[in-house]
Motif scaffolding. Sequence first.
Motif, mmCIF file in Angstrom:
data_model
loop_
_atom_site.group_PDB
_atom_site.id
_atom_site.type_symbol
_atom_site.label_atom_id
_atom_site.label_comp_id
_atom_site.label_asym_id
_atom_site.label_seq_id
_atom_site.Cartn_x
_atom_site.Cartn_y
_atom_site.Cartn_z
ATOM 1 N N GLN A 199 0.837 -1.199 0.000
ATOM 2 C CA GLN A 199 0.000 0.000 0.000
ATOM 3 C C GLN A 199 0.880 1.261 0.000
ATOM 4 N N LEU A 200 1.978 1.213 0.764
ATOM 5 C CA LEU A 200 2.901 2.359 0.799
ATOM 6 C C LEU A 200 3.506 2.602 -0.582
ATOM 7 N N VAL A 201 3.873 1.515 -1.267
ATOM 8 C CA VAL A 201 4.444 1.650 -2.613
ATOM 9 C C VAL A 201 3.420 2.312 -3.531
ATOM 10 N N ALA A 202 2.181 1.802 -3.486
ATOM 11 C CA ALA A 202 1.140 2.334 -4.366
ATOM 12 C C ALA A 202 0.902 3.819 -4.080
ATOM 13 N N GLN A 203 0.805 4.158 -2.795
ATOM 14 C CA GLN A 203 0.567 5.566 -2.442
ATOM 15 C C GLN A 203 1.743 6.443 -2.867
ATOM 16 N N GLY A 204 2.957 5.919 -2.688
ATOM 17 C CA GLY A 204 4.153 6.685 -3.054
ATOM 18 C C GLY A 204 4.190 6.985 -4.543
ATOM 19 N N GLN A 298 -5.012 10.098 -5.471
ATOM 20 C CA GLN A 298 -4.979 9.179 -4.334
ATOM 21 C C GLN A 298 -6.298 8.416 -4.202
ATOM 22 N N GLU A 299 -7.424 9.067 -4.512
ATOM 23 C CA GLU A 299 -8.703 8.388 -4.311
ATOM 24 C C GLU A 299 -8.910 7.255 -5.311
ATOM 25 N N ASP A 300 -8.076 7.192 -6.337
ATOM 26 C CA ASP A 300 -8.185 6.099 -7.303
ATOM 27 C C ASP A 300 -7.256 4.932 -6.970
ATOM 28 N N VAL A 301 -6.412 5.113 -5.945
ATOM 29 C CA VAL A 301 -5.456 4.063 -5.609
ATOM 30 C C VAL A 301 -6.188 2.759 -5.298
ATOM 31 N N GLY A 302 -7.300 2.877 -4.550
ATOM 32 C CA GLY A 302 -8.048 1.692 -4.158
ATOM 33 C C GLY A 302 -8.463 0.847 -5.349
ATOM 34 N N SER A 303 -8.841 1.511 -6.440
ATOM 35 C CA SER A 303 -9.354 0.769 -7.586
ATOM 36 C C SER A 303 -8.281 -0.092 -8.240
ATOM 37 N N VAL A 304 -7.002 0.260 -8.094
ATOM 38 C CA VAL A 304 -5.955 -0.582 -8.676
ATOM 39 C C VAL A 304 -5.340 -1.515 -7.639
ATOM 40 N N VAL A 305 -5.407 -1.120 -6.366
ATOM 41 C CA VAL A 305 -4.801 -1.946 -5.324
ATOM 42 C C VAL A 305 -5.716 -3.127 -4.950
ATOM 43 N N THR A 306 -7.029 -2.863 -4.937
ATOM 44 C CA THR A 306 -7.967 -3.889 -4.490
ATOM 45 C C THR A 306 -7.857 -5.211 -5.264
#
Lengths: 402, 326
Positions: A199-204, A298-306
């Motif tokens: 998650q940290l990688v994705a957010q970064g 950032q609000e789209d991170v969930g859609s690729v991480v999930t």
Amino acid sequence: MDATRGRGVSARAMGLVAGREVRTRVRNKTFIWTTVVIVVGIMVAGFLISTFADDVVPAQMVGVTAETAVLGPPLVAAGTATGVPIETRTVTATTGEELVRDGTLDALITGDATDPVVVVKTGVGSSLRLSFAILAQQLALDEEITALGGNPAEVAQNVATASLDVRALEQAAPVDESLAVTGMLGGVLIFIAIAITGQLVAQGVVEEKTSRVVELLLSTIRPWELMAGKVLGIGAIGLGQLVLIAGTGLGTAAATGVLADIQINITATVLWVLLWFVLGYAMFSLVLAAMSALVSRQEDVGSVVTPVMLVMMIPYFVGITVGIRNPSSPLVTNLSLVPFFSPFLMPIRIATGTVAGWELALTVTLAVGILPVLVWLTGRIYGNAVLRTGARVSLREALRGS
Amino acid sequence: MSPAILEFDSLSKAYGRLQALRSASFSVRAGEIFGFVGSNGAGKTTAMRIALGVLAADAGEVRWAGAPLDLEARRRVGYMPEERGLYPRMKVGGQLVYLGRLHGMSPAEARAAMEAWTLRLGVAGRRDDEVQKLSLGNQQRVQLTAALMHDPSVLILDEPFSGLDPVAVDVMSDVLRERADAGVPVVFSSHQLALVEGLCDRVGIIRNGSMVAVGSIAELRRTEAPRWVVDAPDAPAGWADGLPGVAVVGLDRTRTTLEVSSTAPGAEQAVLAAALRTGRVREFAPVRPSLAELYRDVVSQAEPPLPSAPPATRGRSRWTRRGDAA
């Protein structure tokens, strides 16, 4: 530019990027406090377990009078059978009642041995109730045996040694439950660690895209250097945290002797957990870095991480449901050989000793072997997508290039 | 050794069906400030991003001192992207040192340069603040520090003046001039044409992905059909009609603007003589269009007329398309 120099430059660039990631995290107050809380929590838990493990239930004090003293031993035996330690103390009826009233005694047995009366302050405590019930049944039984002309002591002896012949249809799995639990905990720890660091990688990645700093960075270093440096830096932090947690666990266990009676090579288990974390993190964080380069907010991170997290959850749930009961089931065995699933399932198989050497060699080789392909593929997606801000970039576009 | 020239050579780039650059070429000599102007979407940012390697050109290349501007050479470029970009939650000082190190500086060099440049650009007091706590103007100064602190051999700045207060504009102008005087080619884009006119040695105008004019302001003004203005209060209407090679292109009360298309030296003297024959002449001067006027002239050409646009009185071009003189 000759190749050696190019490699040196790349290593320097990745080192700088990784160094920034590490410095940013270790200076982050949330990160510091989370780590401190986890470490202290493990030490406190170990201390509490070791303090209460030997003497979980405090002994119940029961007073007996000279007339009822004979009931003391059967009561203590009944307590032992139900897991309640009971201590008896011979007192006179009057002082006994005083002691019950001031709480020194939990109960007092008065009257005579064949028809006793239990004196308590307000009621029979839940831990004593069962022992008294057994004692009462015992007394009733003894009375009947005596009335029928038998010897209660002899009958009691026969009852105690009676047993049924047991014929097992299948051989019990030679799995010590504590081993399976240890292995499962390893898998869970790996799952949590990869989920957090991934998650940290994705957010970064998205942070650099959102703030547009990525354009400035990529005018001096290559996209894959930036991606690899970020993955390395956050991975180092994650591994450091895991080593700290595992080390605290081992240290606490050694200091308190909590795990002394577990039949397991705990150091080897911990080393395997660390290895599988590294391999699992490398695979998942590269995929997450590439996927999160597709979005700009950032609000789209969930859609690729999930979707990636859902893939991680398959082996995780198989491990905590099937794996813990039957680590050698075909489901667990087969899934554990799949590269993206091995990190969560192998620890349980290793801990329970249900894995063959060749299987370990194969899965580690597969996981290591898939990395170069993954680096190439994710590097391509990342490089093509990371500078395209605005709408989400489709995976196909990112693979094809602009 | 190759001459120290930054060359943008025949750059082409398409985004899908949108042709952003069509074989655009220009070059910037060492020590020269080059102003890059054009409408929004004309291709300025695309050209600069290609130079910095963050975008790949479909054709053409950017060279510095004769060699392609590769990754190694780009570390020597100071770049200010159009979309300002810094880590919002990183402290100013630490961030600048990090960026300096990415450009190849040692930790000590990067720290010294960060300290010197933040002092110079007036953000020294904010070194320990997170970037997101700074005003936009101060973030801009930090961004400029990031472009300058590694002592770049080439400066490529996309809209460096946008969002700056007048004092910061002066500081920025001084810095750009100083870097150019130190032998650095400086390219920057801007919509503030008066500023470009005052600061730049040469100017390039881009329209729809093509360079339509490149040269110094004086060169851009030098056209094949120079214009002259004559203030002759006594002249009757149509006084200049019939002068060979002269066309009246504007009339404002007593002031007549004429376009002299004759290439013969001294052709404008015939105009003066004709004016004097009508009586008094209060003014006779070449028309020196500002960059803004030149720009409007170039950019308005061949663009579809808008319903609300003023009538196209400018007539045919006073321009010829110039190749890159450098």
